[in-house]
Design a protein around this motif. Structure first.
Motif, PDB file in Angstrom:
ATOM      1  N   UNK A  83       0.602  -1.040   0.197  1.00 37.39           N
ATOM      2  CA  UNK A  83      -0.195   0.188  -0.417  1.00 37.39           C
ATOM      3  C   UNK A  83       0.435   1.508  -0.334  1.00 37.39           C
ATOM      4  N   UNK A  84       0.702   2.576   0.759  1.00 29.28           N
ATOM      5  CA  UNK A  84       1.344   3.395   1.304  1.00 29.28           C
ATOM      6  C   UNK A  84       2.023   3.559   1.838  1.00 29.28           C
ATOM      7  N   UNK A  85       3.110   2.230   2.303  1.00 26.32           N
ATOM      8  CA  UNK A  85       3.660   2.126   4.061  1.00 26.32           C
ATOM      9  C   UNK A  85       5.196   1.902   2.816  1.00 26.32           C
ATOM     10  N   UNK A  86       6.259   2.130   3.744  1.00 23.37           N
ATOM     11  CA  UNK A  86       7.750   2.028   3.429  1.00 23.37           C
ATOM     12  C   UNK A  86       7.707   0.924   4.147  1.00 23.37           C
ATOM     13  N   UNK A  87       8.577   0.572   3.943  1.00 19.53           N
ATOM     14  CA  UNK A  87       9.078  -0.729   4.401  1.00 19.53           C
ATOM     15  C   UNK A  87      10.287  -1.255   4.736  1.00 19.53           C
ATOM     16  N   UNK A  88      10.855  -0.986   5.740  1.00 10.36           N
ATOM     17  CA  UNK A  88      12.233  -1.879   5.650  1.00 10.36           C
ATOM     18  C   UNK A  88      13.440  -2.586   5.192  1.00 10.36           C
ATOM     19  N   UNK A  89      14.263  -1.326   4.110  1.00  9.98           N
ATOM     20  CA  UNK A  89      15.036  -2.354   3.317  1.00  9.98           C
ATOM     21  C   UNK A  89      14.909  -3.997   3.311  1.00  9.98           C
ATOM     22  N   UNK A  90      15.306  -4.531   4.577  1.00 11.99           N
ATOM     23  CA  UNK A  90      16.009  -5.173   5.137  1.00 11.99           C
ATOM     24  C   UNK A  90      15.158  -6.200   4.342  1.00 11.99           C
ATOM     25  N   UNK A  91      13.665  -5.546   5.264  1.00  9.55           N
ATOM     26  CA  UNK A  91      12.266  -6.456   5.355  1.00  9.55           C
ATOM     27  C   UNK A  91      11.659  -6.661   3.600  1.00  9.55           C
ATOM     28  N   UNK A  92      11.727  -5.652   3.220  1.00  9.35           N
ATOM     29  CA  UNK A  92      11.696  -5.915   1.866  1.00  9.35           C
ATOM     30  C   UNK A  92      12.220  -6.444   1.078  1.00  9.35           C
ATOM     31  N   UNK A  93      13.772  -6.663   1.652  1.00 10.59           N
ATOM     32  CA  UNK A  93      15.178  -7.364   0.300  1.00 10.59           C
ATOM     33  C   UNK A  93      14.664  -8.159   0.367  1.00 10.59           C
ATOM     34  N   UNK A  94      14.172  -9.300   1.772  1.00 13.84           N
ATOM     35  CA  UNK A  94      13.943 -10.525   1.680  1.00 13.84           C
ATOM     36  C   UNK A  94      12.612 -11.320   1.496  1.00 13.84           C
ATOM     37  N   UNK A  95      12.046 -10.382   1.239  1.00 11.81           N
ATOM     38  CA  UNK A  95      10.185 -10.564   0.177  1.00 11.81           C
ATOM     39  C   UNK A  95      10.545 -10.808  -0.687  1.00 11.81           C
ATOM     40  N   UNK A  96      11.076  -9.726  -1.310  1.00  9.71           N
ATOM     41  CA  UNK A  96      11.014  -9.209  -3.109  1.00  9.71           C
ATOM     42  C   UNK A  96      11.786 -10.499  -3.500  1.00  9.71           C
ATOM     43  N   UNK A  97      12.798 -10.541  -3.065  1.00  5.21           N
ATOM     44  CA  UNK A  97      13.874 -11.648  -3.100  1.00  5.21           C
ATOM     45  C   UNK A  97      13.364 -12.712  -3.505  1.00  5.21           C
ATOM     46  N   UNK A  98      13.194 -13.563  -1.878  1.00  6.70           N
ATOM     47  CA  UNK A  98      12.905 -14.622  -1.168  1.00  6.70           C
ATOM     48  C   UNK A  98      11.512 -14.965  -2.121  1.00  6.70           C
ATOM     49  N   UNK A  99      10.450 -14.187  -2.248  1.00  3.55           N
ATOM     50  CA  UNK A  99       9.306 -14.655  -3.185  1.00  3.55           C
ATOM     51  C   UNK A  99       9.258 -15.030  -4.950  1.00  3.55           C
ATOM     52  N   UNK A 100      10.687 -13.743  -5.369  1.00  2.00           N
ATOM     53  CA  UNK A 100      10.777 -14.247  -6.506  1.00  2.00           C
ATOM     54  C   UNK A 100      12.033 -15.737  -7.244  1.00  2.00           C
ATOM     55  N   UNK A 101      13.254 -15.824  -5.905  1.00  2.00           N
ATOM     56  CA  UNK A 101      13.807 -16.910  -5.951  1.00  2.00           C
ATOM     57  C   UNK A 101      12.552 -18.034  -5.300  1.00  2.00           C
ATOM     58  N   UNK A 102      11.768 -18.181  -4.277  1.00  2.00           N
ATOM     59  CA  UNK A 102      10.958 -19.777  -4.558  1.00  2.00           C
ATOM     60  C   UNK A 102       9.808 -19.607  -5.418  1.00  2.00           C
ATOM     61  N   UNK A 103       9.587 -19.022  -6.175  1.00  2.00           N
ATOM     62  CA  UNK A 103       8.824 -18.810  -7.625  1.00  2.00           C
ATOM     63  C   UNK A 103       9.238 -19.853  -8.781  1.00  2.00           C
ATOM     64  N   UNK A 104      10.054 -19.316  -8.901  1.00  2.00           N
ATOM     65  CA  UNK A 104      11.989 -19.772 -10.033  1.00  2.00           C
ATOM     66  C   UNK A 104      11.798 -20.594  -9.623  1.00  2.00           C
ATOM     67  N   UNK A 105      12.293 -21.224  -8.473  1.00  2.00           N
ATOM     68  CA  UNK A 105      13.161 -22.631  -7.474  1.00  2.00           C
ATOM     69  C   UNK A 105      11.531 -23.779  -7.592  1.00  2.00           C
ATOM     70  N   UNK A 106      10.364 -23.058  -7.419  1.00  2.00           N
ATOM     71  CA  UNK A 106       9.359 -23.960  -7.134  1.00  2.00           C
ATOM     72  C   UNK A 106       9.018 -24.506  -8.685  1.00  2.00           C
ATOM     73  N   UNK A 107       8.577 -23.126  -9.673  1.00  2.00           N
ATOM     74  CA  UNK A 107       8.527 -23.273 -10.997  1.00  2.00           C
ATOM     75  C   UNK A 107       9.161 -24.610 -11.126  1.00  2.00           C
ATOM     76  N   UNK A 108      10.310 -24.352 -11.448  1.00  2.00           N
ATOM     77  CA  UNK A 108      11.888 -25.474 -11.405  1.00  2.00           C
ATOM     78  C   UNK A 108      12.000 -27.147 -11.393  1.00  2.00           C
ATOM     79  N   UNK A 109      11.301 -26.800 -10.656  1.00  2.79           N
ATOM     80  CA  UNK A 109      11.406 -28.699  -9.640  1.00  2.79           C
ATOM     81  C   UNK A 109       9.390 -28.641 -10.019  1.00  2.79           C
TER      82      UNK A 109
END
Length: 153
Positions: A83-109
């Protein structure tokens, strides 16, 4: 959502730059998984990509487009949830990077293209580092696009 999509595009560019730098530094081949994913998805959808020489080019182009679509889509979803919130960089980095990595790895599997459980440590590094770059670039861009009233501190 638009800010998230923009952030996802920036993150996707960062992921590609880091990946290609790794290819250049370690002189390793590029990954064939994007093309294999497109080929598998086309087969499941009964889509003919044409004669093999043209199909190979289509798989290559669509593999890159698929990567950008995932990165931009993940950013858009993140933007809707944040939404309109600004997230702490470490939290947002983990969420975004982790979600894309999990989606990619999961689809490959799921598509039986690769099994992350069999990857060597160097394979994991080649996957984790670019996804962290994606997460950090996307998170920093998203936070930068937040209006001043939504910024922390």
């Amino acid at each position: 959502m638009v800010d998230g999509a923009i952030a996802g595009a920036v993150g996707s560019a960062a992921l590609n730059v880091v990946s290609y730098l790794d290819v250049a530094v370690r002189a390793r081949p590029t990954s064939s998984t994007p093309e294999e994913t497109v080929g598998r998805l086309a087969g499941l959808a009964h889509v003919d990509l044409g004669p093999e020489d043209r199909a190979a080019n289509r798989r290559s182009g669509l593999g890159a487009v698929l990567g950008y679509a995932l990165g931009i889509g993940a950013g858009a979803v993140f933007g809707m949830l944040a939404g309109t919130r600004r997230m702490p960089l470490a939290v947002a980095t983990s969420l975004l990077g982790g979600a894309v990595m999990a989606t990619t790895g999961g689809s490959l599997a799921v598509l039986r293209i690769s099994d992350p459980r069999t990857w060597r440590p160097s394979d994991w590094v080649a996957d984790v580092v670019p996804h962290l770059a994606y997460g950090m670039a996307a998170a920093a861009t998203f936070n930068r696009l937040r209006p001043p009233s939504a910024r922390c501190g």
